[in-house]
Design a protein around this motif. Structure first.
Motif, PDB file in Angstrom:
ATOM      1  N   ILE A   1     -39.754 -27.923  24.091  1.00 48.99           N
ATOM      2  CA  ILE A   1     -38.638 -27.105  23.628  1.00 48.99           C
ATOM      3  C   ILE A   1     -38.055 -26.241  24.741  1.00 48.99           C
ATOM      4  CG2 ILE A   1     -39.359 -27.109  21.214  1.00 48.99           C
ATOM      5  CD1 ILE A   1     -40.550 -24.328  21.660  1.00 48.99           C
ATOM      6  N   PHE A   2     -38.740 -26.188  25.886  1.00 48.17           N
ATOM      7  CA  PHE A   2     -38.219 -25.482  27.053  1.00 48.17           C
ATOM      8  C   PHE A   2     -38.843 -26.085  28.301  1.00 48.17           C
ATOM      9  CE2 PHE A   2     -38.667 -22.198  30.337  1.00 48.17           C
ATOM     10  CZ  PHE A   2     -37.326 -21.867  30.531  1.00 48.17           C
ATOM     11  N   THR A   3     -38.019 -26.358  29.296  1.00 49.36           N
ATOM     12  CA  THR A   3     -38.479 -26.898  30.569  1.00 49.36           C
ATOM     13  C   THR A   3     -37.700 -26.236  31.694  1.00 49.36           C
ATOM     14  OG1 THR A   3     -38.915 -29.049  29.548  1.00 49.36           O
ATOM     15  CG2 THR A   3     -38.758 -29.011  31.925  1.00 49.36           C
ATOM     16  N   THR A   4     -38.404 -25.866  32.752  1.00 46.21           N
ATOM     17  CA  THR A   4     -37.720 -25.332  33.926  1.00 46.21           C
ATOM     18  C   THR A   4     -38.497 -25.655  35.189  1.00 46.21           C
ATOM     19  OG1 THR A   4     -36.696 -23.383  34.931  1.00 46.21           O
ATOM     20  CG2 THR A   4     -38.820 -23.051  33.842  1.00 46.21           C
ATOM     21  N   LYS A   5     -37.754 -25.765  36.276  1.00 45.12           N
ATOM     22  CA  LYS A   5     -38.317 -25.881  37.617  1.00 45.12           C
ATOM     23  C   LYS A   5     -37.759 -24.764  38.498  1.00 45.12           C
ATOM     24  CE  LYS A   5     -39.192 -30.821  37.509  1.00 45.12           C
ATOM     25  NZ  LYS A   5     -38.992 -32.102  38.172  1.00 45.12           N
ATOM     26  N   ASN A   6     -37.042 -23.838  37.854  1.00 44.12           N
ATOM     27  CA  ASN A   6     -36.400 -22.733  38.554  1.00 44.12           C
ATOM     28  C   ASN A   6     -37.310 -21.510  38.511  1.00 44.12           C
ATOM     29  OD1 ASN A   6     -34.837 -20.511  39.296  1.00 44.12           O
ATOM     30  ND2 ASN A   6     -32.994 -21.314  38.331  1.00 44.12           N
ATOM     31  N   LEU A   7     -37.748 -21.047  39.666  1.00 45.47           N
ATOM     32  CA  LEU A   7     -38.663 -19.899  39.738  1.00 45.47           C
ATOM     33  C   LEU A   7     -38.080 -18.629  39.125  1.00 45.47           C
ATOM     34  CD1 LEU A   7     -39.943 -20.495  43.360  1.00 45.47           C
ATOM     35  CD2 LEU A   7     -41.300 -20.680  41.285  1.00 45.47           C
ATOM     36  N   ASN A   8     -36.757 -18.571  39.003  1.00 44.29           N
ATOM     37  CA  ASN A   8     -36.104 -17.372  38.472  1.00 44.29           C
ATOM     38  C   ASN A   8     -35.677 -17.501  37.012  1.00 44.29           C
ATOM     39  OD1 ASN A   8     -36.189 -15.932  40.981  1.00 44.29           O
ATOM     40  ND2 ASN A   8     -34.625 -17.350  41.699  1.00 44.29           N
ATOM     41  N   GLU A   9     -36.053 -18.590  36.367  1.00 45.30           N
ATOM     42  CA  GLU A   9     -35.638 -18.813  34.982  1.00 45.30           C
ATOM     43  C   GLU A   9     -36.784 -18.500  34.023  1.00 45.30           C
ATOM     44  OE1 GLU A   9     -33.392 -22.228  32.325  1.00 45.30           O
ATOM     45  OE2 GLU A   9     -34.382 -22.813  34.172  1.00 45.30           O
ATOM     46  N   SER A  10     -36.454 -17.844  32.926  1.00 46.13           N
ATOM     47  CA  SER A  10     -37.422 -17.487  31.884  1.00 46.13           C
ATOM     48  C   SER A  10     -36.983 -18.100  30.571  1.00 46.13           C
ATOM     49  CB  SER A  10     -37.480 -15.967  31.717  1.00 46.13           C
ATOM     50  OG  SER A  10     -37.830 -15.343  32.911  1.00 46.13           O
ATOM     51  N   TRP A  11     -37.946 -18.299  29.683  1.00 49.04           N
ATOM     52  CA  TRP A  11     -37.623 -18.773  28.343  1.00 49.04           C
ATOM     53  C   TRP A  11     -37.292 -17.566  27.478  1.00 49.04           C
ATOM     54  CZ3 TRP A  11     -41.452 -20.197  24.016  1.00 49.04           C
ATOM     55  CH2 TRP A  11     -40.779 -20.795  22.952  1.00 49.04           C
ATOM     56  N   ASP A  12     -36.150 -17.608  26.831  1.00 47.43           N
ATOM     57  CA  ASP A  12     -35.698 -16.488  25.994  1.00 47.43           C
ATOM     58  C   ASP A  12     -36.077 -16.643  24.525  1.00 47.43           C
ATOM     59  OD1 ASP A  12     -34.002 -18.515  25.197  1.00 47.43           O
ATOM     60  OD2 ASP A  12     -32.155 -17.440  25.678  1.00 47.43           O
ATOM     61  N   GLY A  13     -36.901 -17.626  24.218  1.00 44.54           N
ATOM     62  CA  GLY A  13     -37.348 -17.808  22.840  1.00 44.54           C
ATOM     63  C   GLY A  13     -36.343 -18.529  21.968  1.00 44.54           C
ATOM     64  N   THR A  14     -35.476 -19.331  22.581  1.00 45.43           N
ATOM     65  CA  THR A  14     -34.528 -20.113  21.794  1.00 45.43           C
ATOM     66  C   THR A  14     -34.811 -21.601  21.969  1.00 45.43           C
ATOM     67  OG1 THR A  14     -32.884 -20.195  23.581  1.00 45.43           O
ATOM     68  CG2 THR A  14     -32.684 -18.403  21.972  1.00 45.43           C
ATOM     69  N   TYR A  15     -34.403 -22.367  20.979  1.00 46.12           N
ATOM     70  CA  TYR A  15     -34.472 -23.818  21.042  1.00 46.12           C
ATOM     71  C   TYR A  15     -33.240 -24.360  20.345  1.00 46.12           C
ATOM     72  CZ  TYR A  15     -35.944 -28.613  20.258  1.00 46.12           C
ATOM     73  OH  TYR A  15     -35.998 -29.984  20.228  1.00 46.12           O
ATOM     74  N   SER A  16     -32.511 -25.206  21.012  1.00 43.28           N
ATOM     75  CA  SER A  16     -31.238 -25.743  20.506  1.00 43.28           C
ATOM     76  C   SER A  16     -30.286 -24.625  20.111  1.00 43.28           C
ATOM     77  CB  SER A  16     -31.480 -26.682  19.321  1.00 43.28           C
ATOM     78  OG  SER A  16     -32.188 -27.828  19.734  1.00 43.28           O
ATOM     79  N   GLY A  17     -30.288 -23.550  20.886  1.00 44.08           N
ATOM     80  CA  GLY A  17     -29.371 -22.440  20.671  1.00 44.08           C
ATOM     81  C   GLY A  17     -29.767 -21.462  19.582  1.00 44.08           C
ATOM     82  N   LYS A  18     -30.925 -21.649  18.962  1.00 42.97           N
ATOM     83  CA  LYS A  18     -31.368 -20.761  17.887  1.00 42.97           C
ATOM     84  C   LYS A  18     -32.674 -20.087  18.264  1.00 42.97           C
ATOM     85  CE  LYS A  18     -29.259 -23.605  14.329  1.00 42.97           C
ATOM     86  NZ  LYS A  18     -29.474 -24.437  13.172  1.00 42.97           N
TER      87      LYS A  18
END
Length: 102
Positions: free
Chosen positions: A54-71
């Motif tokens: 539901i969340f994937t990143t390879k960016n050291l400066n990116e965080s998960w904001d607790g959303t999935y599909s915009g919700k």
């Protein structure tokens, strides 16, 4: 002037991954992210209880904001997979859980 070089060991004790966050927009612990000053690169994948990413990143400066599909997601426990490469090229892999609370 003296210059000192301090060699930092590449191990999981130098990588902080929280086990709890609260994406409720109160300005406190609203994001799930990896903190470290020894990583050259990394990959973070968060999965729901059914094993879907539901969340994937390879960016050291990116965080998960607790959303999935915009919700916004609900309170629950989510699995994560972390793979990091330290500045010296050593690989660190961690798997665990993070709980989302309101």
């Amino acid at each position: 002037m003296e210059l000192r070089i301090i060699e930092v060991e590449c191990d999981s004790t130098h990588v902080f991954i929280p086990n709890l966050f609260s994406p409720n927009d109160d300005g406190v612990n609203d994001f799930f992210n990896v903190s470290s000053n020894i990583l050259e690169s990394f990959e973070l994948i968060v999965y729901n209880r059914w094993g879907n990413p539901i969340f994937t990143t390879k960016n050291l400066n990116e965080s998960w904001d607790g959303t999935y599909s915009g919700k916004k997601i609900g309170p629950d426990t989510y699995a994560y997979y972390f793979r990091g490469i330290c500045l010296g090229g050593i690989e660190i892999i961690r798997k665990g859980n993070v709980s989302s609370i309101r």
